[in-house]
Write an enzyme that holds these catalytic residues in place. Structure first.
Site, short mmCIF file in Angstrom:
data_model
loop_
_atom_site.label_atom_id
_atom_site.label_comp_id
_atom_site.label_asym_id
_atom_site.label_seq_id
_atom_site.Cartn_x
_atom_site.Cartn_y
_atom_site.Cartn_z
N CYS A 2 36.28 72.60 10.27
CA CYS A 2 35.72 71.86 11.39
C CYS A 2 35.76 72.74 12.62
CB CYS A 2 36.52 70.60 11.65
SG CYS A 2 36.80 69.62 10.18
N ARG A 27 30.96 76.48 11.07
CA ARG A 27 32.26 76.17 10.46
C ARG A 27 32.25 74.86 9.69
NH1 ARG A 27 36.75 78.91 12.95
NH2 ARG A 27 38.01 77.23 12.10
N TRP A 74 33.65 68.96 8.78
CA TRP A 74 33.41 69.24 7.37
C TRP A 74 34.36 68.30 6.64
CZ3 TRP A 74 36.21 70.87 3.08
CH2 TRP A 74 35.46 71.35 1.99
N ASN A 100 41.29 69.35 12.98
CA ASN A 100 40.89 70.19 11.86
C ASN A 100 42.12 70.34 10.97
OD1 ASN A 100 39.78 72.05 10.16
ND2 ASN A 100 39.69 73.72 11.64
N GLY A 101 41.98 70.12 9.67
CA GLY A 101 43.12 70.22 8.76
C GLY A 101 43.26 68.96 7.95
N GLU A 483 28.79 88.61 -7.45
CA GLU A 483 28.45 88.38 -6.05
C GLU A 483 26.97 87.99 -5.91
OE1 GLU A 483 30.04 87.82 -3.49
OE2 GLU A 483 28.76 88.29 -1.79
N LYS A 487 25.80 84.45 -4.27
CA LYS A 487 24.88 84.36 -3.12
C LYS A 487 23.73 83.41 -3.45
CE LYS A 487 26.80 85.52 -0.59
NZ LYS A 487 28.11 86.10 -0.67
N GLU A 490 24.85 79.68 -3.68
CA GLU A 490 25.26 79.13 -2.38
C GLU A 490 24.08 78.67 -1.53
OE1 GLU A 490 29.00 81.10 -0.33
OE2 GLU A 490 27.59 82.61 -0.99
N HIS A 506 28.44 87.45 -26.35
CA HIS A 506 29.49 86.53 -26.81
C HIS A 506 29.27 85.11 -26.31
CE1 HIS A 506 31.64 89.96 -28.44
NE2 HIS A 506 31.32 90.60 -27.32
N LYS A 605 32.16 77.86 6.60
CA LYS A 605 32.36 79.30 6.71
C LYS A 605 33.79 79.71 6.40
CE LYS A 605 31.25 83.51 7.59
NZ LYS A 605 30.57 84.19 6.47
C1 F6R Z 1 30.71 83.43 -0.03
C2 F6R Z 1 31.72 83.12 0.95
C3 F6R Z 1 33.03 82.62 0.48
C4 F6R Z 1 34.15 83.39 1.18
C5 F6R Z 1 35.52 82.81 0.82
C6 F6R Z 1 36.64 83.60 1.44
O1 F6R Z 1 29.51 83.80 0.56
O2 F6R Z 1 31.51 83.27 2.12
O3 F6R Z 1 33.15 82.70 -0.90
O4 F6R Z 1 34.07 84.72 0.78
O5 F6R Z 1 35.59 81.49 1.27
O6 F6R Z 1 36.54 83.63 2.83
P1 F6R Z 1 37.32 84.68 3.69
O7 F6R Z 1 36.80 86.02 3.34
O8 F6R Z 1 37.03 84.30 5.11
O9 F6R Z 1 38.78 84.55 3.34
#
Ligand code: F6R
Length: 610
Positions: A2, A27, A74, A100-101, A483, A487, A490, A506, A605
């Site tokens: 949040c 966020r 969030w 937040n939390g 990765e 991407k 997401e 497999h 984020k």
């Molecule tokens: C993917 C993404 C998430 C972060 C993960 C860790 O695009 O952004 O998978 O990589 O939440 O976040 P950090 O790096 O901030 O600890």
């Protein structure tokens, strides 16, 4: 997760808070709200949806006041509805809280408070805080003291701000597990959950520590511990500019951040890579140099994209620096009772430096006697501060929810650490120079991939309606496959899986038919021929092949339906290049599908709750 903004000063707080929320929207973005002290009552506007929806609501019924707080949510407890949006209040709307939390003992507290006659309106854990303060204030009139006593009863995590209609001269902010930063102005002060909501007003700040609370007034801020001891303020300066958190002419932050990579990768190595000497200087690791060189094992820990960076790091560290390396999901590591000793060196990899699981893993590793080091982007973040030492990746603010430039900068820093250790463990200077020269050439090679974006956009149009994607790679490009798949899912909501190419036989090979796009990461490295065999297996089953291949690979055209070219590099730096077309492919597919690229559904984020 949040976003939080609180303001007290001489200006109208509402536009300032809404603008701050807009900057924090990355966020968390399922609902938003503000509370403003207007005369002797608190006015609240809150709404499920985006900050723009809140703004539209405020436009129809303008309100102003020089003390206000705001929140983007969030959801953790309770659906994203108008009622569950923050701020939350006590029974008569006097005490107002944003949070937040997660308050873990909220059910027990709520039961007691309801028995004492309190009426709740939302399903959130946060509302309990407002009622608890209301209850305490029956005996303790001082707002700061009432908040402190309430905090002592809370279990879980919080970054929270409390204001009251009865206290026009102050608000209270407190932190345990969720970041809060206080910005100091002339006759005004601001609190926010990250510095991007503050930087255009002031760059002089204090990052609250866990277990601290702040009494914020127009003319000053006092910081105390929860034991009620006043402590001196640690004042710091925000290191980035407001331009860095603007889109700067790009349609989306994600595209801007993908495009910035030649510069951000360069920034990660600036002043650290002594190319012609084949040496690396990492000042941040100097205090732990002996422990690092004496390490018997390295453990790389992160979540999501940062975990993928760790997987690439494992290949680099074992193959080049010849040091046993393991990679762990932070969320699993913390509950696994890991065996760690004083000769283990743990690197926590995190863009935000606030991810709850990664932070918990750091604390667990520290408790078990390992050396804990950070590979972090956000300067002054909790993981950076709690690490014994570390290396900033210097990617600048990353606003797009899908991580892009942070990943390539993390790989760059892991390359530097690998070279540092390799030299320390006996690699000859002339061998190292080959690698340092190649690393130095990476930013220009990334630039040349970006110049090919139009071709990738065409391929994206072809596949925008696919329901599934498979990404396959081998060696250090297996994490790149993971990765690429992450991407895509997401931001486009297409189901995608990454696999080691040879593992396909497999199981996943059962999925392949003429509708299945399969992205192969197939650079001309030592295992190229093996990947080619896997390509043939997919081709034989009519899968639609997209290959990421080197510029001089003539054979690939006959095997793949689409080819995206990348320059050649030394094997272990390959992932830094190969991921870039995959970022662009996801981006263009998402744009073609019309999804919200920078704020994909259900994501946040920085994941500051478990
Ligand atoms: C993917 C993404 C998430 C972060 C993960 C860790 O695009 O952004 O998978 O990589 O939440 O976040 P950090 O790096 O901030 O600890």
């Amino acid at each position: 997760m949040c976003g939080i903004v609180g303001y007290i000063g001489k200006r109208d707080s509402v536009p300032l808070i809404v603008e701050g929320l807009r900057r924090l929207e990355y966020r968390g973005y399922d609902s938003a709200g503000v509370a403003v002290l207007a005369g002797d009552r608190v006015f609240i506007a809150k709404k499920a949806g985006k900050v723009a929806d809140l703004q539209a609501m405020l436009d129809t019924g303008p309100v102003s006041g020089t003390l206000g707080i705001g929140h983007t949510r969030w959801a953790t407890h309770g659906e994203p509805t108008d009622v569950n949006a923050h701020p939350h209040t006590d029974c008569n709307g006097t005490i107002v809280v944003i949070h937040n939390g997660v308050i873990e003992n909220f059910r027990a507290l709520k039961t007691t408070l309801m028995r004492d006659g309190h009426t709740f309106t939302s399903e959130t854990d946060t509302e309990v805080v407002a009622h608890l303060i209301e209850e305490i204030r029956k005996e303790v009139s001082d707002l700061g003291e009432a908040v402190r006593l309430a905090l002592l009863q809370l279990e879980g995590t919080y970054g929270l701000v409390v204001m009251s209609a009865e206290n026009p001269e102050m608000f209270v902010a407190a932190r345990k597990g969720s970041p809060l930063v206080i910005g100091y102005g002339e006759g005004e002060n601001i609190v926010a959950s990250d510095a991007s909501a503050i930087v255009e007003h002031t760059r002089t700040v204090t990052y609250l520590e866990d277990g601290q609370m702040a009494i914020v007034r127009r003319d000053g801020v006092s910081i105390r511990t929860l034991d009620d001891a006043e402590i001196p303020k640690a004042v710091e300066h925000i290191s980035f500019d407001v331009e860095q958190i603007e889109k700067g002419g790009f349609d989306h932050f994600m595209l801007k951040e993908i495009s910035e990579q030649p510069e951000t990768i360069r920034n990660a190595m600036r002043g650290r890579l002594l190319v012609e000497r084949g040496e690396v200087v990492l000042g941040g690791l100097q205090p732990v140099r002996d422990k690092l060189f004496d390490a018997q094992r390295i453990i790389l820990i992160g979540c999501g994209t940062s975990w993928h960076a760790g997987l690439v790091g494992e290949y680099m560290l074992e193959q080049i620096a010849k040091i046993p390396t393991e990679v762990e999901y932070a969320s699993e590591f913390r509950y696994r009772n890991p065996l760690l000793g004083p000769r283990d060196v743990v690197f926590l990899i995190s863009q935000s430096g606030e991810t709850a699981d990664t932070l918990a893993a750091l604390r667990e590793a520290k408790k078990r006697g390992a050396t804990v080091l950070g590979i972090v982007n956000v300067v002054g973040s909790t993981i950076a501060r709690e690490s014994e030492a570390g290396v900033y990746i210097h990617a600048g603010p990353e606003i797009g929810v899908a991580s892009t430039k942070a990943f390539t900068s993390q790989l760059t820093v892991l390359s530097l650490i690998t070279l540092l250790l390799a030299r320390g463990r006996g690699m000859a200077a002339q061998d190292a120079v080959v690698l340092t020269r190649e690393l130095d050439a990476i930013p220009a090679k990334v630039k040349s991939i970006l110049e090919n974006a139009a071709r990738i956009r065409e391929i994206a149009r072809e596949f925008k309606d696919a329901d599934h994607f498979l990404y396959l790679g081998r060696g250090a490009n297996f994490p790149v496959a993971l990765e690429g798949a992450l991407k895509l899912k997401e931001i486009s909501y297409i189901h995608a899986e990454g696999y080691p190419a040879a593992e396909m036989k497999h199981g996943p090979i059962a999925l392949i038919d003429e509708r299945m796009p399969v992205v192969f990461i197939a650079p001309k490295d030592a295992i190229y021929d093996k990947v080619v065999s896997n390509i043939q297996e997919v081709k034989a089953r009519k899968g639609r092949i997209i290959a990421i291949a080197n510029e001089d690979d003539q054979d690939i055209e006959s095997m793949a339906e689409f080819v995206i070219r990348v320059p050649r590099t030394y094997g272990f730096f390959g992932p830094i290049l190969n991921v870039v077309p995959l970022q662009l492919l996801s981006y263009f597919i998402a744009v073609a599908r019309g999804t919200n690229v920078d704020q994909p559904r259900n994501l946040a984020k920085s994941v500051t709750v478990e």
